[in-house]
Design a protein around this motif. Structure first.
Motif, mmCIF file in Angstrom:
data_model
loop_
_atom_site.group_PDB
_atom_site.id
_atom_site.type_symbol
_atom_site.label_atom_id
_atom_site.label_comp_id
_atom_site.label_asym_id
_atom_site.label_seq_id
_atom_site.Cartn_x
_atom_site.Cartn_y
_atom_site.Cartn_z
ATOM 1 N N MET A 290 0.819 -1.214 0.000
ATOM 2 C CA MET A 290 0.000 0.000 0.000
ATOM 3 C C MET A 290 0.847 1.256 0.000
ATOM 4 O O MET A 290 0.380 2.324 -0.335
ATOM 5 C CB MET A 290 -0.867 0.044 1.265
ATOM 6 C CG MET A 290 -1.810 -1.112 1.397
ATOM 7 S SD MET A 290 -3.252 -0.806 0.396
ATOM 8 C CE MET A 290 -4.257 -2.202 0.850
ATOM 9 N N ARG A 291 2.088 1.111 0.430
ATOM 10 C CA ARG A 291 2.910 2.312 0.563
ATOM 11 C C ARG A 291 3.080 2.988 -0.780
ATOM 12 O O ARG A 291 3.183 2.353 -1.813
ATOM 13 C CB ARG A 291 4.271 1.944 1.151
ATOM 14 C CG ARG A 291 4.165 1.786 2.647
ATOM 15 C CD ARG A 291 5.526 1.723 3.275
ATOM 16 N NE ARG A 291 5.492 0.750 4.351
ATOM 17 C CZ ARG A 291 6.368 -0.213 4.504
ATOM 18 N NH1 ARG A 291 7.352 -0.352 3.655
ATOM 19 N NH2 ARG A 291 6.270 -1.050 5.507
ATOM 20 N N GLN A 292 3.157 4.276 -0.748
ATOM 21 C CA GLN A 292 3.141 5.015 -2.010
ATOM 22 C C GLN A 292 4.518 5.290 -2.578
ATOM 23 O O GLN A 292 4.688 5.350 -3.778
ATOM 24 C CB GLN A 292 2.372 6.336 -1.834
ATOM 25 C CG GLN A 292 0.889 6.109 -1.683
ATOM 26 C CD GLN A 292 0.349 5.066 -2.642
ATOM 27 O OE1 GLN A 292 0.661 5.078 -3.828
ATOM 28 N NE2 GLN A 292 -0.436 4.132 -2.142
ATOM 29 N N GLU A 293 5.492 5.457 -1.715
ATOM 30 C CA GLU A 293 6.816 5.805 -2.239
ATOM 31 C C GLU A 293 7.351 4.650 -3.075
ATOM 32 O O GLU A 293 7.319 3.496 -2.662
ATOM 33 C CB GLU A 293 7.798 6.179 -1.110
ATOM 34 C CG GLU A 293 8.173 5.096 -0.142
ATOM 35 C CD GLU A 293 7.209 5.047 1.042
ATOM 36 O OE1 GLU A 293 7.658 4.657 2.132
ATOM 37 O OE2 GLU A 293 6.030 5.388 0.886
ATOM 38 N N VAL B 90 -11.081 -11.458 -0.336
ATOM 39 C CA VAL B 90 -10.838 -10.036 -0.508
ATOM 40 C C VAL B 90 -10.019 -9.805 -1.778
ATOM 41 O O VAL B 90 -9.085 -10.536 -2.063
ATOM 42 C CB VAL B 90 -10.046 -9.478 0.707
ATOM 43 C CG1 VAL B 90 -9.953 -7.966 0.629
ATOM 44 C CG2 VAL B 90 -10.702 -9.888 2.014
ATOM 45 N N GLY B 91 -10.430 -8.811 -2.548
ATOM 46 C CA GLY B 91 -9.618 -8.398 -3.693
ATOM 47 C C GLY B 91 -9.058 -7.020 -3.405
ATOM 48 O O GLY B 91 -9.735 -6.203 -2.779
ATOM 49 N N TYR B 92 -7.805 -6.780 -3.824
ATOM 50 C CA TYR B 92 -7.170 -5.508 -3.492
ATOM 51 C C TYR B 92 -6.887 -4.693 -4.746
ATOM 52 O O TYR B 92 -6.399 -5.217 -5.738
ATOM 53 C CB TYR B 92 -5.855 -5.741 -2.745
ATOM 54 C CG TYR B 92 -6.024 -6.465 -1.437
ATOM 55 C CD1 TYR B 92 -6.231 -5.761 -0.258
ATOM 56 C CD2 TYR B 92 -6.010 -7.851 -1.383
ATOM 57 C CE1 TYR B 92 -6.395 -6.431 0.946
ATOM 58 C CE2 TYR B 92 -6.185 -8.528 -0.190
ATOM 59 C CZ TYR B 92 -6.372 -7.811 0.969
ATOM 60 O OH TYR B 92 -6.534 -8.476 2.156
ATOM 61 N N ILE B 93 -7.201 -3.417 -4.663
ATOM 62 C CA ILE B 93 -6.842 -2.480 -5.731
ATOM 63 C C ILE B 93 -6.024 -1.372 -5.085
ATOM 64 O O ILE B 93 -6.405 -0.848 -4.039
ATOM 65 C CB ILE B 93 -8.102 -1.900 -6.397
ATOM 66 C CG1 ILE B 93 -8.930 -3.008 -7.029
ATOM 67 C CG2 ILE B 93 -7.722 -0.855 -7.440
ATOM 68 C CD1 ILE B 93 -10.293 -2.572 -7.494
ATOM 69 N N PHE B 94 -4.893 -1.048 -5.711
ATOM 70 C CA PHE B 94 -3.967 -0.103 -5.080
ATOM 71 C C PHE B 94 -3.896 1.207 -5.849
ATOM 72 O O PHE B 94 -4.161 1.251 -7.048
ATOM 73 C CB PHE B 94 -2.566 -0.713 -5.004
ATOM 74 C CG PHE B 94 -2.537 -2.062 -4.374
ATOM 75 C CD1 PHE B 94 -2.400 -2.201 -3.006
ATOM 76 C CD2 PHE B 94 -2.656 -3.213 -5.145
ATOM 77 C CE1 PHE B 94 -2.372 -3.457 -2.423
ATOM 78 C CE2 PHE B 94 -2.635 -4.462 -4.562
ATOM 79 C CZ PHE B 94 -2.497 -4.589 -3.202
ATOM 80 N N GLN B 95 -3.481 2.229 -5.151
ATOM 81 C CA GLN B 95 -3.335 3.531 -5.801
ATOM 82 C C GLN B 95 -2.305 3.467 -6.924
ATOM 83 O O GLN B 95 -2.502 4.033 -7.984
ATOM 84 C CB GLN B 95 -2.915 4.584 -4.772
ATOM 85 C CG GLN B 95 -2.723 5.948 -5.398
ATOM 86 C CD GLN B 95 -2.419 7.009 -4.365
ATOM 87 O OE1 GLN B 95 -2.438 6.754 -3.167
ATOM 88 N NE2 GLN B 95 -2.163 8.207 -4.834
#
Lengths: 294, 244
Positions: A290-293, B90-95
């Motif tokens: 999840m980390r953005q860097e 659970v399915g994951y979508i990331f930024q």
């Protein structure tokens, strides 16, 4: 055990299963894909092991060449010695059957035993070498040094070589650990993502170990090739006078045996060097994804 | 349309200890999320939004309190069960999309299926079907770097749906996308939410998300500030249009 407890306690309808352990072939498949894509980048990681293995091979095969030339059957063979300057030319002219010149030149052809030539270059050949000496037509008599070097000095040279080989391999392993730790940091998001998608820790470990196994194998093979090439060149230069004998003198079984050991060593060391980085990778929390860097 | 409770939290607290400093990221959150819901979690950065989001997705365990996913206490699960949960529930979508860079679009989509134990043929067929649903079946052999951000995110959506999860967690799914592409992604999420009745939970700053959401949970200082229903969101629609 905790599952069934919690499930009973909560009285839920949906069962939580245990994640299956993927078959080994899947891990192989996925790691091979990674190796293919990151090949050149990884070869830089492996350059330490390539060089160390090249060194190991050249020490081993170089030793085999010397041992072969020193062996009792070979060292008594007479070869045209380079002592008088241009024996090649002399031999050639002697063979082409032009009368008088042959008479003249033949006298200058000097034949010596392999042992004599080795001794003259400063290699130890063992006890029997001295007396054979030169059989030159011009009456040159051999016997450099005279005193036969003790077997102990041969031994010490071998152990010094071994020490250097071990040292260079250690350096290579440390290099791999370092490079692999970097690679884990580079790939933390990929690893976190894989864990989010349901990869088990053991799978991540397998992935890294297999990748380094393949890369180590390939790197070692390259190192072996480089080592053989270097040894061939250096042996030809160093033993030019006895070049005709080298090929038959070498104990090929010993060389093959050595190459086999080298391949195993190189692969094993690169896998061993990856154990710690692989564990670091496997322990990574899935949240890392999840980390953005970047 | 909304079914039974799929995620439930009970007095969830999360305390981080960094040296001598303890930070209370969550100070007791109670919430129920129902199956088929499209829920957005909003809040300023540092509000505990991400922590709460990770909690709901089974990526983090609470210091105190309980998180139930499908009525199973997440804290009770061992590593194998957690992996199973992440793989199938659970399915994951990331930024930042987080596609595996060495794999093609199809391989990325089928990876969770491989982890779930599907054989290659089944995985390929299902993967192609999912790529078709996000409109990328023609680009199945492309690597992530050969695709635009919006396309990568669509592949990521297909991947999140690989094992027919009950919940899809989307962490700022439009955060790295321009306005138009972001809207496309939201439309796809909304469509899948309706078609497959999959629960979508997204953490977001994006006001466009509000229109699509059934409910919005505002988090502030580690607590639920307010929960808004979709009816209330209609009022704000003007500002959403204003962005165009």
């Amino acid at each position: 055990m905790p599952t069934s407890d919690s499930q009973l306690l909560e009285g839920n309808k949906i069962r939580i299963g245990k994640q299956i352990v993927l078959p080994f072939s899947k891990a192989v498949e996925i790691s091979l894909r990674g190796v293919r894509v990151r090949f050149w980048r990884s070869m830089i990681t492996m350059s330490g092991i390539i060089l160390a293995i090249a060194f190991m091979v050249s020490v081993w095969v170089g030793g085999a060449v010397l041992d072969g030339l020193r062996s009792p059957e070979v060292r008594e063979r007479k070869v045209i010695s380079a002592v008088l300057g241009e024996p090649d030319k002399l031999v050639y002219e002697a063979a082409d059957g032009t009368g008088k010149t042959v008479e003249l030149k033949r006298e200058r052809v000097v034949r010596n035993t392999v042992a004599f030539i080795l001794n003259s270059k400063g290699y130890d050949t063992g006890a029997a070498s001295g007396e054979e000496g030169a059989q030159g037509a011009d009456g040159r008599s051999a016997g450099p040094g005279g005193a036969a070097p003790a077997a102990a000095s041969v031994q010490s040279r071998g152990s010094k070589d071994l020490w250097l080989v071990v040292l260079s391999l250690c350096v290579a392993v440390v290099g791999i650990v370092n490079a692999m730790l970097m690679s884990v940091t580079e790939r933390f998001r990929e690893i976190g993502t894989m864990k989010c998608l349901g990869a088990l820790d053991s799978f991540i470990v397998k992935l890294f170990l297999l990748e380094s196994g393949f890369l180590g194998g390939i790197g070692t093979a390259i190192g072996v090739a480089i080592g053989l090439l270097l040894t061939a060149v250096s042996s030809l230069i160093g033993f030019w006078a006895v070049r005709g004998e080298i090929f038959s003198a070498i104990s090929w079984s010993s060389v093959l045996w050595g190459l086999g050991i080298t391949l195993l060593t190189g692969t094993a060391l690169s896998v061993i060097g990856t154990i710690y980085p692989a564990i670091v990778a496997a322990r990574m929390e899935p949240v890392a994804a999840m980390r953005q860097e970047a | 349309m909304l079914g039974q409770t799929i995620v439930r939290t009970k007095d969830v607290k999360r305390i981080y200890t960094m040296g001598n400093v303890t930070v209370e990221a969550l100070r007791g959150i109670n919430i129920e999320i129902r199956a088929g819901e499209y829920l957005s979690i909003m809040g300023p950065s540092g509000s505990g939004k991400s922590t709460f989001f990770n909690m709901v997705g089974g990526l983090d365990k609470p210091t105190e309190g309980k998180v139930y996913i499908d009525e199973v206490d997440v804290a009770q699960l061992d590593a194998y069960e957690l992996a199973w949960l992440r793989c199938r529930k659970v399915g994951y979508i990331f930024q930042s999309f987080n596609l595996i860079p060495v794999m093609t679009a199809l391989e990325n989509v089928t990876l969770p299926m491989v982890f779930a134990g599907l054989n290659n043929d089944e995985a390929r067929d299902k993967g192609m079907e999912l790529l078709k649903q996000v409109g990328l079946d023609k680009r199945h052999s492309h690597k992530p770097f050969e695709m635009s951000g919006g396309q990568q995110q669509r592949v990521a959506i297909a991947r999140a749906l690989a094992n027919d999860p009950a919940i899809v967690l989307a962490d700022e799914p439009t955060g790295n996308l321009d306005l138009k592409t972001g809207t496309e992604i939201i439309d796809i999420l909304k469509r899948l939410n309706k078609e497959r009745n999959v629960t979508i939970i997204s953490a977001t700053h994006d006001m466009k998300m509000l229109k699509a959401s059934d409910r919005i949970v505002w988090i502030r200082d580690g607590r639920v500030d307010k929960i808004e229903k979709s009816e209330d969101i209609v009022i704000q629609e003007g500002s959403v249009d204003g962005e165009h």
